[in-house]
Write a protein that holds these residues in place. Sequence first.
Motif, mmCIF file in Angstrom:
data_model
loop_
_atom_site.group_PDB
_atom_site.id
_atom_site.type_symbol
_atom_site.label_atom_id
_atom_site.label_comp_id
_atom_site.label_asym_id
_atom_site.label_seq_id
_atom_site.Cartn_x
_atom_site.Cartn_y
_atom_site.Cartn_z
ATOM 1 N N VAL A 443 19.578 34.060 56.490
ATOM 2 C CA VAL A 443 20.274 34.137 55.164
ATOM 3 C C VAL A 443 21.465 34.942 55.322
ATOM 4 N N VAL A 444 22.486 34.532 54.607
ATOM 5 C CA VAL A 444 23.603 35.207 54.440
ATOM 6 C C VAL A 444 23.841 35.736 53.232
ATOM 7 N N LEU A 445 24.153 37.045 53.059
ATOM 8 C CA LEU A 445 24.181 37.663 51.755
ATOM 9 C C LEU A 445 25.434 37.838 50.957
ATOM 10 N N ARG A 446 25.534 38.088 49.867
ATOM 11 C CA ARG A 446 26.670 38.457 49.171
ATOM 12 C C ARG A 446 26.263 39.600 48.128
ATOM 13 N N SER A 450 16.838 43.218 50.712
ATOM 14 C CA SER A 450 16.071 43.417 52.096
ATOM 15 C C SER A 450 15.424 42.149 52.465
ATOM 16 N N GLU A 451 15.214 42.022 53.780
ATOM 17 C CA GLU A 451 14.161 40.939 54.083
ATOM 18 C C GLU A 451 12.738 40.743 53.274
ATOM 19 N N ILE A 454 13.515 39.530 49.928
ATOM 20 C CA ILE A 454 13.659 37.821 49.960
ATOM 21 C C ILE A 454 12.087 37.240 49.997
ATOM 22 N N VAL A 455 11.422 37.933 50.877
ATOM 23 C CA VAL A 455 9.987 37.071 51.048
ATOM 24 C C VAL A 455 9.134 37.349 49.828
ATOM 25 N N ALA A 456 9.309 38.422 49.020
ATOM 26 C CA ALA A 456 8.537 38.558 48.026
ATOM 27 C C ALA A 456 9.062 37.639 46.967
ATOM 28 N N TYR A 457 10.250 37.278 46.954
ATOM 29 C CA TYR A 457 10.913 36.254 45.928
ATOM 30 C C TYR A 457 10.374 34.668 46.113
ATOM 31 N N CYS A 458 10.206 34.726 47.573
ATOM 32 C CA CYS A 458 9.616 33.356 47.790
ATOM 33 C C CYS A 458 7.955 33.135 47.692
ATOM 34 N N LYS A 459 7.479 34.221 47.580
ATOM 35 C CA LYS A 459 6.075 34.338 47.348
ATOM 36 C C LYS A 459 5.785 34.086 45.848
#
Length: 495
Positions: A443-446, A450-451, A454-459
């Motif tokens: 993942v490239v951020l703007r 945090s990692e 990102i995982v929480a959003y995907c879940k």
Amino acid sequence: MTIPAVLANAGEKFGAREALVDGSVRITYAELHEQVQDCARFFVSEGIRPGDRVAICSPNTWHWVVAALGAFYAGATLVPISTRFTAPEIRDILDRTHAAALVVTGEFLGVDRLARLGERPGVVLRIPVEGLSEPEAGVTEWADHKGRTADVDNLTKPDDVSDIMFTSGTTGRSKGAMSSHRQALGVAEAWADCGGLTEQDRYLVINPFFHTFGYKAGILAAILRGATLVPQLKFDVDETLRLIETERITVLPGAPTIHQMLLDAPARAAHDLSSLRLAVTGAATVPVALVERMQDELSFDTVLTAYGLTEAVVATMCRPDDDAKTVAHTTGRATAGFEVRLGEGNEILLRGPNVMLGYLDDPEATAEAIDSGGWLHTGDVGALDERGNLRITDRIKDMYICGGFNVYPAEVEQALARLGGVAESAVIGIPDARLGEVGKAYVVLRGELSEEDIVAYCKANLANYKVPRHVEICATLPRNPSGKVLKRVLREESP
């Protein structure tokens, strides 16, 4: 239908209109025709004969256009070579094509490619990109190639091989896809039609000329319509913004990452971008969220998506009257005479007059790619709606199986594109002792994420088996010149 015939027609029809604008260099269509004939006379006087291969390894400048068209006028076959290639990679293509001539940049980005090449073809024409090079035996400098005498009329036929375009090599050694003049112009004509390109357009070409997006959907499409080409040496977001404003650019195709960087550029608000009317993107999975931002935040009247590959160039494309949903969710309908259908595993199959002639000196790979019914097997997975619009799901080779479930990384990447703070992402499958394979997201951020975020959003937005078990935040993603993420590189680097 040959490329020299189309150029001759453009010279007559659009004679006084600007054909090329490159810094202080401004060339009309009539002047372009004359300069191309001069270049062709150079090639012929140096012994280049119809069917010989002329390779070009140089960045986007007006010289590239003149040299390529000059090769066609001499009856030669064009072999574009990426400026990102190392000397051994350039040598490999020169050897495989038995190139009789090489048009090469002088020093570019601090690298002298000719000096590193060693053995070279018998004819070498050098383009001054970053200043003049030291004179060298057997090398003709660009300023010295004019004034030759040779007959360059009627050296090309419609079914002659116009070019050998090497595939990106994202999954292995590149292959040389061959096309005829009739085919090269056929796909360029279709692209120009779908985009509504006219002689009033001013076309900023960021896509490399050594790629089909810059050469066929760029140079050839512009010549067919009399549009003005404005080549950009290398992508720099601030320079792109400046050129849009000062040259009143109307057409700006490019890979998704280019439009993403324009949207996020701090200086964007300080530039007048009101001249823009058409954006065409493709060459990679296009996040729906990006298309929506391009429509909402940039001044484009029309944003189109398209689908193609080296072996077919432009296979499907949206039309200017398509609604926003069609543009955002599909790559449009078949164009350039193509038929589109889905094969085993929903693999996208293409058939039509503009499928490549075959791979150079590789009948086995050609037979594997094009079946007995004439269908090109693309290796891409997709879906067709009731109107024939194509939606790209993923690459067959990118799919992985997590706990018995098929996971298409593009679906995960589309979800991540809607997470605020994510600029871009790439997902691959990696081995897992319990589940067989699991996802890893680069993942490239703007923004600040945090990692764990990102995982929480995907879940919260994806089925459990689609959620990446590993996340790596990185500064950039490895890409080939067309903008495609090199997932092969990510797999090789992943522990």
